[in-house]
Design a protein around this motif. Structure first.
Motif, PDB file in Angstrom:
ATOM      1  N   GLU A  64       0.772  -1.060  -0.184  1.00  0.00           N
ATOM      2  CA  GLU A  64      -0.044   0.126  -0.047  1.00  0.00           C
ATOM      3  C   GLU A  64       0.761   1.121  -0.008  1.00  0.00           C
ATOM      4  O   GLU A  64       1.862   1.612   0.697  1.00  0.00           O
ATOM      5  CB  GLU A  64      -0.845  -0.058   1.401  1.00  0.00           C
ATOM      6  N   LEU A  65       0.593   2.238  -0.859  1.00  0.00           N
ATOM      7  CA  LEU A  65       1.498   3.260  -0.894  1.00  0.00           C
ATOM      8  C   LEU A  65       0.865   4.419  -0.270  1.00  0.00           C
ATOM      9  O   LEU A  65      -0.461   4.778  -0.278  1.00  0.00           O
ATOM     10  CB  LEU A  65       1.380   3.860  -2.449  1.00  0.00           C
ATOM     11  N   LEU A  66       1.485   4.632   0.950  1.00  0.00           N
ATOM     12  CA  LEU A  66       1.047   5.809   1.882  1.00  0.00           C
ATOM     13  C   LEU A  66       1.531   7.032   1.814  1.00  0.00           C
ATOM     14  O   LEU A  66       0.938   8.123   2.299  1.00  0.00           O
ATOM     15  CB  LEU A  66       1.356   5.302   3.283  1.00  0.00           C
ATOM     16  N   SER A  67       2.764   7.585   0.920  1.00  0.00           N
ATOM     17  CA  SER A  67       3.290   8.704   0.640  1.00  0.00           C
ATOM     18  C   SER A  67       4.124   8.740  -0.547  1.00  0.00           C
ATOM     19  O   SER A  67       4.578   7.608  -1.002  1.00  0.00           O
ATOM     20  CB  SER A  67       4.112   8.964   2.094  1.00  0.00           C
ATOM     21  N   GLY A  68       3.890   9.759  -1.325  1.00  0.00           N
ATOM     22  CA  GLY A  68       4.682   9.912  -2.398  1.00  0.00           C
ATOM     23  C   GLY A  68       6.085  10.803  -2.049  1.00  0.00           C
ATOM     24  O   GLY A  68       6.704  10.825  -3.014  1.00  0.00           O
ATOM     25  N   ASP A  69       6.244  11.530  -0.998  1.00  0.00           N
ATOM     26  CA  ASP A  69       7.298  12.334  -0.826  1.00  0.00           C
ATOM     27  C   ASP A  69       7.678  12.027   0.730  1.00  0.00           C
ATOM     28  O   ASP A  69       7.335  12.953   1.536  1.00  0.00           O
ATOM     29  CB  ASP A  69       6.756  13.738  -0.942  1.00  0.00           C
ATOM     30  N   PRO A  70       8.785  11.162   1.006  1.00  0.00           N
ATOM     31  CA  PRO A  70       9.255  10.245   0.073  1.00  0.00           C
ATOM     32  C   PRO A  70       8.359   8.856  -0.145  1.00  0.00           C
ATOM     33  O   PRO A  70       7.242   8.909   0.428  1.00  0.00           O
ATOM     34  CB  PRO A  70      10.488   9.672   0.763  1.00  0.00           C
ATOM     35  N   VAL A  71       8.295   8.174  -1.070  1.00  0.00           N
ATOM     36  CA  VAL A  71       7.661   7.180  -1.412  1.00  0.00           C
ATOM     37  C   VAL A  71       7.707   6.180  -0.045  1.00  0.00           C
ATOM     38  O   VAL A  71       8.959   5.830   0.396  1.00  0.00           O
ATOM     39  CB  VAL A  71       8.324   6.303  -2.755  1.00  0.00           C
ATOM     40  N   PHE A  72       6.620   5.874   0.427  1.00  0.00           N
ATOM     41  CA  PHE A  72       6.471   4.979   1.662  1.00  0.00           C
ATOM     42  C   PHE A  72       5.415   4.012   1.433  1.00  0.00           C
ATOM     43  O   PHE A  72       4.269   4.175   1.204  1.00  0.00           O
ATOM     44  CB  PHE A  72       6.108   5.564   2.824  1.00  0.00           C
TER      45      PHE A  72
END
Length: 474
Positions: free
Chosen positions: A343-351
């Motif tokens: 599951e992508l929780l953040s794009g900055d940074p990618v988490f």
């Protein structure tokens, strides 16, 4: 409601945990009037993938207009997530009421049920009260002696990816574990199986024949080429099979569908025939069988395979009279949500948060990393339970690592971060750190990710998923 509050409704902190088996469950459900006998089930077992597939099947059935219960474990945020109908979790009031009913039924039993047996009984009572058309039932552990196996023959049974987990209870080989999972097979019930090894498939096929009688017929792995539209191809019979299964393959040369990265499905649409097929596909928009341009919002290279299994489950239901059209299948998959799995929780940074908690799950995570984060070094946040094969997981994951941050996912059962760090350092030359809490580990990873412009992946246990997601939601 959290776990402690929910369990307190049923018993005190000193409640005895009994040995594994179905006798207590049978007695408990009998005392409750056997509500499970008045429900229709889709019963799904497996080491990995069963939760995602349960969620997809539930979503499709709800979209098709069926009132559908879903029983899962563990939960991420709230205990209520374990028992839901059409995507709505059971309320605290209903939990209290149903727990009182179950607790009253326990008084006259000779042996005290386990926590999981009590919770399973609550779920079955609730789904009956709600008048569910179908119930998607996720096996807790194993299958043969799992509390969910109290049900009679389901509408469809499914066995997903099998790997080494809970070896102290289920056995120390994939074949032994497969035998336990195959315990959910019941006479006359269609079967869908995701398989990794011919030997595992053989165990399941043998169990199917044992349950359904000597006249049950089986075909085995039939690989073939794909074309750009994943349409049917003629088989290329070059598998490493036993003489017995090789003959069965040749008996069914036309029962072919698509292949997925060497993984295999086993489908029974006719109770007298066991049909195995494989697929090849990448991406989040795909076509399968007669259903075109299916969109799947769930990331993870393994989710396409899980979606195909969900479709096969639905098609098996259709063969038994369920009115489900292709649009309901497509919309149901589009609506499917399953937190904590790549599951992508953040794009900055990618988490990215992934629930991989055993070697089989780590291999699936590694495949997803290759697809979605190719040629990148990754900061890993890792917390793991003491009883998991964390060293084998590390061997699979370390080739992708820039660094590790070890934390404690679950007090009491979790592996001490300093011990985990020592194991990491024994096979990994890069930097590794420890954090005093999950929140601190995430914050440390985010800071390092921004400084180095590197992606972050958190894995090792589903028990930490709720806390990690809460960090980003806040």
């Amino acid at each position: 409601m959290d776990w402690n509050e929910a369990i307190a409704l049923l018993h005190g902190a000193d409640w005895k945990h009994a040995k594994i088996g179905l006798d207590r469950m049978k007695a408990l459900m009998s005392a409750l009037g056997n509500p499970q006998k008045k429900l229709r089930f889709i019963h799904i077992a497996g080491t990995n993938g069963k939760g995602s597939t349960c969620s997809m099947v539930r979503s499709i059935l709800t979209e098709a207009g069926f009132k559908t219960g879903l029983y899962i474990s563990p939960h991420l945020f709230s205990f209520n997530e374990r028992i839901s109908v059409d995507g709505t979790d059971i309320s605290d009031d209903d939990l209290r009421r149903i727990s009182g009913k179950v607790k009253a039924a326990v008084k006259d039993l000779n042996e005290e049920p386990t926590d999981f047996e009590l919770i399973t009984a609550m779920a079955l009572c609730y789904f009956y009260e709600e008048g569910c058309d179908y119930v998607v039932l996720e096996v807790g552990m194993g299958g043969r002696l799992d509390a969910t196996n109290i049900i009679d023959a389901p509408e469809v049974a499914a066995i997903m990816s099998i790997g080494l987990d809970h070896t102290e209870v289920l056995g120390d080989t994939e074949e032994l574990i497969a035998a336990e999972k195959a315990g959910i097979i019941k006479a006359g019930a269609p079967l869908v199986v995701l398989n990794q090894k011919v030997s595992v498939l053989q165990v399941i096929a043998d169990k199917y024949i044992e349950v359904n009688g000597a006249n049950a017929e089986v075909s085995a792995l039939i690989p073939f080429r794909k074309d750009s539209e994943y349409s049917l191809e003629k088989p290329l019979l070059h598998c490493d099979l036993t003489d017995k299964t090789e003959k069965m393959v040749k008996s069914y040369p036309d029962q072919i569908v698509n292949r997925f990265s060497g993984r295999v499905y086993l489908t029974v649409t006719d109770p007298e025939k066991l049909i195995v097929h494989s697929y090849s596909l990448k991406g989040e928009v795909f076509s399968y069988r007669s259903i075109k341009n299916i969109e799947l919002p769930l990331l993870g290279s393994y989710q396409i395979a899980n979606a195909m299994a969900a479709i096969d489950i639905i098609l098996s239901l259709k063969s038994r009279g369920a009115d489900i059209d292709d649009e309901a299948i497509k919309q149901g998959l589009l609506n499917a949500r399953w937190p904590g799995r790549f599951e992508l929780l953040s794009g900055d940074p990618v988490f990215i948060l992934d629930g991989a908690h055993n070697p089989n799950g780590a291999e699936a995570l590694a495949e997803s990393i290759k697809v979605f984060l190719p040629d990148q070094k990754i900061i890993f946040v890792m917390g793991v339970m003491k009883d998991k094969d964390h060293l084998e997981m590390l061997k699979i994951i370390t080739p992708f690592a820039d660094s590790f941050i070890a934390e404690l996912p679950y007090d009491g059962r979790g592996l001490n971060p300093e011990e985990l760090k020592a194991e990491i350092s024994s096979i990994f030359d890069g930097p590794s750190f420890t954090a005093p809490s999950i929140k601190d580990a995430v914050a440390m990873a985010v800071k390092r990710g921004k400084e180095l412009n590197l992606p972050i992946v958190c894995f090792g246990s589903l028990y930490q998923a709720g806390e990690v997601r809460k960090y980003f939601l806040h």
